[in-house]
Write an enzyme that holds these catalytic residues in place. Structure first.
Site, short mmCIF file in Angstrom:
data_model
loop_
_atom_site.label_atom_id
_atom_site.label_comp_id
_atom_site.label_asym_id
_atom_site.label_seq_id
_atom_site.Cartn_x
_atom_site.Cartn_y
_atom_site.Cartn_z
N THR A 1 0.67 -1.32 -0.01
CA THR A 1 0.16 -0.06 0.13
C THR A 1 0.85 1.23 0.09
N GLY A 2 2.26 1.05 0.17
CA GLY A 2 3.01 2.32 -0.03
C GLY A 2 3.31 2.72 -1.30
N GLN A 3 4.10 3.88 -1.56
CA GLN A 3 4.47 4.41 -2.91
C GLN A 3 5.05 3.26 -3.78
N ARG B 1 -5.19 -3.27 9.15
CA ARG B 1 -5.54 -1.89 9.14
C ARG B 1 -5.12 -0.89 8.09
N ALA C 1 8.08 -3.12 3.14
CA ALA C 1 7.26 -2.67 4.37
C ALA C 1 8.08 -1.88 5.41
N THR D 1 18.52 1.68 1.94
CA THR D 1 18.31 3.32 1.83
C THR D 1 19.51 4.16 1.95
N GLU E 1 19.88 6.67 3.55
CA GLU E 1 19.88 7.32 4.99
C GLU E 1 20.95 6.73 5.60
N TYR F 1 15.64 5.65 12.48
CA TYR F 1 15.22 4.91 10.97
C TYR F 1 16.46 4.14 10.05
N LYS G 1 17.80 0.19 9.38
CA LYS G 1 17.93 0.01 8.07
C LYS G 1 19.11 -0.58 7.73
N HIS H 1 13.13 8.84 -3.76
CA HIS H 1 12.44 8.78 -4.86
C HIS H 1 11.11 9.17 -4.58
N ARG I 1 3.58 9.93 -3.43
CA ARG I 1 4.35 10.09 -2.53
C ARG I 1 3.47 10.24 -1.24
P1 NDP Z 1 5.66 4.00 2.52
O1 NDP Z 1 5.83 4.65 3.57
O2 NDP Z 1 5.05 4.59 1.20
O3 NDP Z 1 5.24 2.59 2.57
C1 NDP Z 1 5.46 1.66 3.59
C2 NDP Z 1 4.88 0.47 3.55
O4 NDP Z 1 4.89 -0.52 4.64
C3 NDP Z 1 3.31 0.79 3.60
O5 NDP Z 1 2.55 0.06 2.80
C4 NDP Z 1 2.94 0.46 5.40
O6 NDP Z 1 1.54 0.09 5.48
C5 NDP Z 1 3.93 -0.91 5.18
N1 NDP Z 1 4.00 -1.43 6.55
C6 NDP Z 1 4.27 -0.51 7.71
N2 NDP Z 1 4.34 -1.51 8.69
C7 NDP Z 1 4.04 -2.49 8.28
C8 NDP Z 1 4.11 -3.90 9.21
N3 NDP Z 1 4.03 -4.02 10.42
N4 NDP Z 1 3.67 -4.91 8.38
C9 NDP Z 1 3.37 -4.92 7.27
N5 NDP Z 1 3.30 -3.81 6.47
C10 NDP Z 1 3.81 -2.50 6.85
O7 NDP Z 1 7.25 3.91 1.91
P2 NDP Z 1 7.86 4.02 0.46
O8 NDP Z 1 6.88 3.15 -0.75
O9 NDP Z 1 8.41 5.34 -0.08
O10 NDP Z 1 9.20 2.88 0.45
C11 NDP Z 1 9.38 1.69 0.34
C12 NDP Z 1 10.31 1.06 0.95
O11 NDP Z 1 11.60 1.56 0.54
C13 NDP Z 1 10.54 1.38 2.70
O12 NDP Z 1 10.97 0.14 3.24
C14 NDP Z 1 11.55 2.69 2.83
O13 NDP Z 1 11.94 2.62 4.07
C15 NDP Z 1 12.34 2.16 1.68
N6 NDP Z 1 12.93 3.23 1.16
C16 NDP Z 1 12.12 4.47 0.28
C17 NDP Z 1 12.73 5.38 -0.23
C18 NDP Z 1 12.07 6.79 -1.00
O14 NDP Z 1 12.59 7.51 -1.13
N7 NDP Z 1 10.82 6.37 -1.14
C19 NDP Z 1 14.27 5.37 -0.57
C20 NDP Z 1 15.05 4.14 0.18
C21 NDP Z 1 14.37 3.37 0.96
P3 NDP Z 1 0.46 1.17 6.15
O15 NDP Z 1 0.75 2.36 5.23
O16 NDP Z 1 -0.72 0.60 6.32
O17 NDP Z 1 1.18 1.39 7.44
P1 GDR Z 2 14.14 11.65 3.97
O1 GDR Z 2 12.73 12.38 3.18
O2 GDR Z 2 14.11 12.07 5.49
O3 GDR Z 2 15.20 12.11 3.17
O4 GDR Z 2 13.68 10.24 3.89
P2 GDR Z 2 11.99 13.62 3.45
O5 GDR Z 2 11.29 14.09 2.32
O6 GDR Z 2 11.04 13.60 4.94
O7 GDR Z 2 13.06 14.85 4.21
C1 GDR Z 2 14.20 15.11 2.97
C2 GDR Z 2 14.60 16.50 3.54
O8 GDR Z 2 14.09 17.68 3.42
C3 GDR Z 2 14.17 18.34 4.97
N1 GDR Z 2 13.15 19.07 5.21
C4 GDR Z 2 11.97 18.62 5.32
N2 GDR Z 2 11.32 17.24 5.32
C5 GDR Z 2 9.96 17.06 5.77
N3 GDR Z 2 9.54 15.83 5.55
N4 GDR Z 2 9.11 18.08 6.11
C6 GDR Z 2 9.64 19.50 6.18
O9 GDR Z 2 8.65 20.44 5.97
C7 GDR Z 2 11.01 19.72 5.84
N5 GDR Z 2 11.73 20.76 5.57
C8 GDR Z 2 12.79 20.29 5.24
C9 GDR Z 2 14.52 17.08 5.89
O10 GDR Z 2 14.94 17.74 6.90
C10 GDR Z 2 15.37 16.30 5.04
O11 GDR Z 2 16.54 16.61 5.19
C11 GDR Z 2 12.95 9.51 2.67
C12 GDR Z 2 12.21 8.45 3.02
O12 GDR Z 2 11.47 7.91 2.05
C13 GDR Z 2 12.86 7.24 3.65
O13 GDR Z 2 12.11 6.40 3.76
C14 GDR Z 2 14.08 6.94 2.58
O14 GDR Z 2 14.89 5.96 3.05
C15 GDR Z 2 14.82 8.12 2.27
O15 GDR Z 2 14.18 9.04 1.84
C16 GDR Z 2 16.02 8.22 1.10
#
Ligand code: NDP
Ligand code: GDR
Length: 330
Positions: free
Chosen positions: A11-13, A36, A82, A126, A128, A150, A154, A180, A185
């Site tokens: 259900t995530g991005q 949930r 997840a 990630t 991070e 976090y 990871k 990404h 998002r």
């Molecule tokens: P999202 O937060 O959009 O999605 C996370 C997903 O994990 C949701 O579907 C959430 O469900 C599910 N989840 C959370 N807790 C549980 C649980 N206990 N059991 C099963 N499912 C669960 O993240 P993204 O799609 O952006 O990212 C996907 C993965 O890639 C993540 O692991 C993230 O940390 C990692 N990542 C993301 C990056 C990015 O820039 N997007 C970059 C690098 C890594 P629910 O919403 O219901 O809680």
């Molecule tokens: P990040 O993404 O922490 O890199 O994690 P986020 O978009 O939350 O923050 C990026 C940077 O922007 C600065 N920032 C703010 N961030 C948020 N969210 N809100 C604000 O108002 C704001 N102002 C400034 C933050 O401090 C940060 O430096 C994302 C997630 O998808 C992780 O799960 C994933 O692993 C990493 O990207 C790669």
């Protein structure tokens, strides 16, 4: 019969984009999803694939539900997406983050090991993990220095994936993905927070946008491009880890500039710095070196930051316009 894949975090991005890609490639896609989340499949609806996915209820913290999902799906590939993925929340809920984002990984690996160790496994690592960067450009060889609960969780997930590969000869890969984004998002992440606000400001629903540190730099790409790299990793002859990035970095400030300019506004007229959004420890700059992914996977980011942000602003403009129309017709 078509090959099956099981995706946690469906259900995530990324879950949504990956599911779409796998369906296009002819897979049967099973989505592993907590009860949930059952009303939360708006992203699957957005991509018009919600009817094409078979949902299996379960939680990554419950190994028995993972084992059942693997047996039911007969998956040959498992993508573990997840996580508690919002860095900001990880200081408020560090233990939950350690459990879901860290220990959740070993739960999936154990479930695979106990059912069928030949199943291929992808772990969502990630950028991070690089945190306080030790090299100007981060590659697979750059040492980690996590700056949040976090990132620390990871790193456990990353190393346990490598450990299972080396200990049990499992086909386990870790993709070190840099930020990404996309129109689906989560709104808490900075790009989408900005593009949503740009639409609301342009359409007269708000005037200001409150942000934290806008001088940080990120290497942002498009989620639709990045899920292709996940799939490619599991199609190789041998399992490995890859950095997935664009190789370009931009400040939050410049990203705001691109977003506001797209609708004829200037970010400085609307952005207000709010210390509430500062983090206890910041990752100041990230810049990925995707050379290995290019060489071994033939993967490259296709979408520029401007294209990505314009796509997101356009989608938010459409959505907010729709909301205004719906309110007007009530
Ligand atoms: P999202 O937060 O959009 O999605 C996370 C997903 O994990 C949701 O579907 C959430 O469900 C599910 N989840 C959370 N807790 C549980 C649980 N206990 N059991 C099963 N499912 C669960 O993240 P993204 O799609 O952006 O990212 C996907 C993965 O890639 C993540 O692991 C993230 O940390 C990692 N990542 C993301 C990056 C990015 O820039 N997007 C970059 C690098 C890594 P629910 O919403 O219901 O809680
Ligand atoms: P990040 O993404 O922490 O890199 O994690 P986020 O978009 O939350 O923050 C990026 C940077 O922007 C600065 N920032 C703010 N961030 C948020 N969210 N809100 C604000 O108002 C704001 N102002 C400034 C933050 O401090 C940060 O430096 C994302 C997630 O998808 C992780 O799960 C994933 O692993 C990493 O990207 C790669």
């Amino acid at each position: 019969m078509n090959k099956s894949a099981l995706v946690t975090g469906i259900t995530g991005q990324d879950g949504a984009y990956l599911a779409k890609l796998l369906l296009e490639k002819g897979y049967r896609v099973y989505g592993f999803m907590p009860r949930r989340s059952s009303s939360m499949n708006w992203r699957l609806q957005y991509l018009n694939i919600d009817q094409d996915i078979e949902i299996i209820e379960g939680d990554i913290m419950d190994v028995s539900s993972l084992i059942r999902a693997i047996k039911k799906s007969q998956a040959r590939e498992i993508y573990n997406l997840a996580a508690q993925s919002f860095v900001g929340t990880s200081w408020e809920q560090p233990i939950l983050t350690a459990q879901v984002t860290g220990l959740g990984v070993v739960n999936v690996l154990e479930a695979i090991r106990l059912t069928d160790p030949s199943i291929r496994f992808y772990q969502a690592s990630t950028s991070e993990m690089f945190g306080l960067i030790q090299e100007a450009e981060q590659s697979e060889k750059t040492p980690f220095y996590p700056r949040s609960p976090y990132a620390a969780a990871k790193i456990y997930g990353h190393w346990i994936t490598i450990n299972y590969r080396e200990s049990f000869k499992m086909f386990a890969c870790s993709g070190i993905l840099f930020n990404h984004e996309s129109p689906i998002r989560g709104i808490e992440f900075v790009t989408r927070k900005v593009t949503d606000a740009v639409a609301r400001i342009k359409l007269g629903l708000q005037k200001e946008l409150f942000l934290g540190n806008i001088d940080v730099k990120r290497d942002w790409g498009y989620a639709g491009d990045y899920v292709e790299a996940m799939w490619l990793m599991l199609q190789q002859e041998t399992p490995d880890d890859y950095v997935v990035a664009t190789g370009r970095t931009t400040t939050v400030r410049d990203m705001c500039d691109i977003a506001f300019k797209h609708v004829g506004l200037f970010y400085d007229d609307h952005v207000v710095i709010d210390p509430r959004f500062y983090r206890p420890a910041e990752v100041e700059v990230l810049l990925g070196n995707p050379a290995k992914a290019k060489e071994k996977l033939g993967w490259e980011a296709k979408t520029s930051l401007a294209e990505l942000i314009h796509m997101m602003v356009d989608a938010d403009m459409e959505r907010v316009e729709r909301e205004i129309k719906m309110l007007g017709s009530r």
